[in-house]
Design an enzyme around this catalytic site. Structure first.
Site, PDB file in Angstrom:
ATOM      1  N   ARG A  91       0.849  -1.203   0.000  1.00 20.91           N
ATOM      2  CA  ARG A  91       0.000   0.000   0.000  1.00 20.91           C
ATOM      3  C   ARG A  91       0.883   1.249   0.000  1.00 20.91           C
ATOM      4  O   ARG A  91       0.519   2.288  -0.537  1.00 20.91           O
ATOM      5  CB  ARG A  91      -0.941   0.008   1.217  1.00 20.91           C
ATOM      6  CG  ARG A  91      -1.676   1.322   1.372  1.00 20.91           C
ATOM      7  CD  ARG A  91      -2.920   1.279   2.247  1.00 20.91           C
ATOM      8  NE  ARG A  91      -2.900   0.339   3.319  1.00 20.91           N
ATOM      9  CZ  ARG A  91      -2.289   0.510   4.512  1.00 20.91           C
ATOM     10  NH1 ARG A  91      -1.623   1.628   4.760  1.00 20.91           N
ATOM     11  NH2 ARG A  91      -2.344  -0.417   5.425  1.00 20.91           N
TER      12      ARG A  91
ATOM     13  N   TYR B 289     -15.095  19.447 -13.735  1.00 21.61           N
ATOM     14  CA  TYR B 289     -15.700  18.129 -13.876  1.00 21.61           C
ATOM     15  C   TYR B 289     -16.806  17.948 -12.813  1.00 21.61           C
ATOM     16  O   TYR B 289     -16.597  18.273 -11.631  1.00 21.61           O
ATOM     17  CB  TYR B 289     -14.613  17.059 -13.722  1.00 21.61           C
ATOM     18  CG  TYR B 289     -15.163  15.666 -13.643  1.00 21.61           C
ATOM     19  CD1 TYR B 289     -15.914  15.143 -14.689  1.00 21.61           C
ATOM     20  CD2 TYR B 289     -14.955  14.871 -12.521  1.00 21.61           C
ATOM     21  CE1 TYR B 289     -16.448  13.867 -14.608  1.00 21.61           C
ATOM     22  CE2 TYR B 289     -15.473  13.599 -12.438  1.00 21.61           C
ATOM     23  CZ  TYR B 289     -16.225  13.099 -13.491  1.00 21.61           C
ATOM     24  OH  TYR B 289     -16.758  11.851 -13.405  1.00 21.61           O
TER      25      TYR B 289
ATOM     26  N   ASP C 222      -6.281  21.123 -12.697  1.00 18.50           N
ATOM     27  CA  ASP C 222      -6.632  19.842 -13.311  1.00 18.50           C
ATOM     28  C   ASP C 222      -6.205  19.927 -14.781  1.00 18.50           C
ATOM     29  O   ASP C 222      -6.794  20.673 -15.574  1.00 18.50           O
ATOM     30  CB  ASP C 222      -8.141  19.601 -13.182  1.00 18.50           C
ATOM     31  CG  ASP C 222      -8.554  18.225 -13.704  1.00 18.50           C
ATOM     32  OD1 ASP C 222      -7.859  17.693 -14.599  1.00 18.50           O
ATOM     33  OD2 ASP C 222      -9.574  17.685 -13.234  1.00 18.50           O
TER      34      ASP C 222
ATOM     35  N   LYS D 296      -7.866   9.306 -18.809  1.00 16.27           N
ATOM     36  CA  LYS D 296      -8.079   9.999 -20.092  1.00 16.27           C
ATOM     37  C   LYS D 296      -6.815   9.902 -20.967  1.00 16.27           C
ATOM     38  O   LYS D 296      -6.374   8.824 -21.269  1.00 16.27           O
ATOM     39  CB  LYS D 296      -8.514  11.436 -19.837  1.00 16.27           C
ATOM     40  CG  LYS D 296      -9.523  11.599 -18.699  1.00 16.27           C
ATOM     41  CD  LYS D 296     -10.827  10.859 -18.939  1.00 16.27           C
ATOM     42  CE  LYS D 296     -11.785  11.113 -17.785  1.00 16.27           C
ATOM     43  NZ  LYS D 296     -12.921  10.236 -17.738  1.00 16.27           N
TER      44      LYS D 296
HETATM   45  C1  LIG Z   1     -11.262  16.809 -16.075  1.00 18.16           C
HETATM   46  C2  LIG Z   1     -11.529  15.629 -15.215  1.00 18.16           C
HETATM   47  N1  LIG Z   1     -10.974  15.555 -13.992  1.00 18.16           N
HETATM   48  C3  LIG Z   1     -11.190  14.499 -13.178  1.00 18.16           C
HETATM   49  C4  LIG Z   1     -12.014  13.458 -13.552  1.00 18.16           C
HETATM   50  C5  LIG Z   1     -12.234  12.307 -12.610  1.00 18.16           C
HETATM   51  O1  LIG Z   1     -11.446  11.241 -12.990  1.00 18.16           O
HETATM   52  P1  LIG Z   1     -11.820   9.688 -12.792  1.00 18.16           P
HETATM   53  O2  LIG Z   1     -13.028   9.399 -13.619  1.00 18.16           O
HETATM   54  O3  LIG Z   1     -10.584   8.980 -13.245  1.00 18.16           O
HETATM   55  O4  LIG Z   1     -12.087   9.494 -11.329  1.00 18.16           O
HETATM   56  C6  LIG Z   1     -12.597  13.475 -14.826  1.00 18.16           C
HETATM   57  C7  LIG Z   1     -13.453  12.361 -15.263  1.00 18.16           C
HETATM   58  O5  LIG Z   1     -14.131  12.427 -16.269  1.00 18.16           O
HETATM   59  C8  LIG Z   1     -12.353  14.594 -15.672  1.00 18.16           C
HETATM   60  O6  LIG Z   1     -12.907  14.673 -16.897  1.00 18.16           O
END
Ligand SMILES: Cc1ncc(COP(=O)(O)O)c(C=O)c1O
Length: 386
Positions: free
Chosen positions: A53, A105, A177, A202
């Protein structure tokens, strides 16, 4: 790789940084260390690995690799983008406050407003294209500024260097992000951010076969805290997923170039079509954030949104596509298309959707790396049905 990876180009780092031939066999790729624990040579003597972990060599290679690509000090890989964001938010304590881009998001919005709000962490949501609005939202108890640029699905662009200056002046942690751009096109730490967040699900992994997330820290105290929270909460990325993301990243540069070239062709077809009311893509000179994007990133990415005027028209388009698939998510080699109002943003109340400009006629495309001609032909045949 021998020598100093910092001197090498992006794709060389993507392929080599953080990775060394396996000491036992010379294996050129980092193996999947599928183990939960590690044998100690003697009491108090081990090789730096005690329990998986806390430390895993496959995950450590990925963490070092992403840190190198973003120009950070440490990387920390999590079981999802959301668990990376949840860990980041532990920098903010009860009674403190954070300022967010209004259009981040949906899962980030949900986590702050429905989970962390129960623990006394407050948030404000502002149009971060407008730095005066960001400044106005900062309170004496504000601890963190969080920006996503471009946003989904409205492709709003925030001036990262300007936001970093504001954060510095108010002693805030500035987190970005960077999922949509990837470090290939945009490196927020170089523009003054303190922490970068990724959903590796992504573009970094890029093959739609893994869920994961990463934080990259620039300051040692943040890196130490993220490692401590990761060990304490345990939302780590598995060795297999770490391997997949490491493998995906090796082709990040070539994929991003092709994603963007295909996006440019799809945008041209949409802009020229009489049934399309508007197209949002930061690469269009008419896009409100075009100049800022040109200044702070080396590309415009593969996400675009367009307006067909009504739910019925959007539905006809989405039901008709053949090469593209109707699915949530983005950043994979395959082109995905979606309907933000009823899919990714369904949990956003209608009045708030209207405020953000997310109308029922909007369609979003995450352009993949298939043949350009097939994608353009698919858009045109689907538009014929609208
Ligand atoms: C810009 C962005 N940040 C964070 C996330 C969250 O990521 P995850 O789906 O891997 O938890 C997403 C998911 O679509 C996203 O588009």
């Amino acid at each position: 790789m021998k020598g100093d990876w910092k001197k090498r180009g992006f794709s060389t780092r993507a392929i080599h940084a953080g990775q060394h031939p396996d000491p036992t066999t010379g294996s050129v790729t980092v193996p999947i260390y599928a183990t939960s624990t590690y044998v100690h040579d003697a009491l108090g003597e081990h090789k730096g690995f005690e329990y998986a972990r806390v430390q895993n060599p496959t995950r450590a290679a990925l963490e070092a690799n992403v840190a190198a690509l973003e120009g950070g000090l440490t990387g920390h890989a999590f079981a999802s983008g959301m668990s990376a964001i949840a860990t980041l938010m532990t920098l903010v304590k009860a009674g403190e406050h954070a300022v967010f881009s209004r259009n981040v998001y949906g899962g980030t919005y949900r986590f702050l407003t429905q989970v962390l709000s129960r623990y006394g962490v407050e948030s404000s949501w502002v149009d971060s294209r407008d730095l005066d609005a960001v400044r106005a939202a900062i309170q004496p108890r504000t601890r963190l500024l969080y920006v996503e640029t471009p946003t989904n699905p409205m492709m709003e662009i925030t001036d990262l260097a300007g936001a970093a200056e504001l954060a510095r002046a108010h002693d805030l942690v500035f987190a970005v992000d960077n999922t949509f751009m990837s470090p290939y096109f945009q490196r927020p730490l170089e523009l003054g951010a303190d922490v970068v967040v990724h959903s590796t699900t992504k573009f970094l992994n890029g093959h739609s076969d893994s869920i994961g997330g990463v934080l990259v820290a620039k300051r040692p105290e943040h890196g130490e805290w993220f490692a401590f929270v990761s060990k304490s909460e345990g939302a780590i990325l598995s060795p297999f997923d770490s391997f997949l993301v490491l493998r995906g990243i090796k082709t990040l540069g070539v994929r991003m170039e092709r994603h963007e070239a295909n996006a440019r062709a799809v945008v041209a077809a949409l802009v020229a079509h009489r049934k399309v009311r508007s197209v949002l893509w930061p690469g269009l000179p008419t896009h409100a954030g075009h100049e800022v994007q040109k200044r702070q990133a080396s590309g415009f990415g593969a996400l675009l949104t367009f307006d067909l005027g009504s739910f019925e028209a959007a539905k006809r388009f989405l039901d008709r596509v053949e090469v593209m698939s109707l699915a949530e998510s983005l950043g994979g080699v395959e082109t995905l298309t979606s309907h933000p109002a009823s899919m990714t943003h369904a949990s956003v109340p209608p009045a708030k959707r209207a405020e953000l400009g997310i109308t029922d006629g909007l369609v979003r495309i995450s352009v993949g790396i298939e043949d350009e001609a097939d994608l353009v032909a698919d858009v045109e045949q689907a538009l014929a049905a609208v």
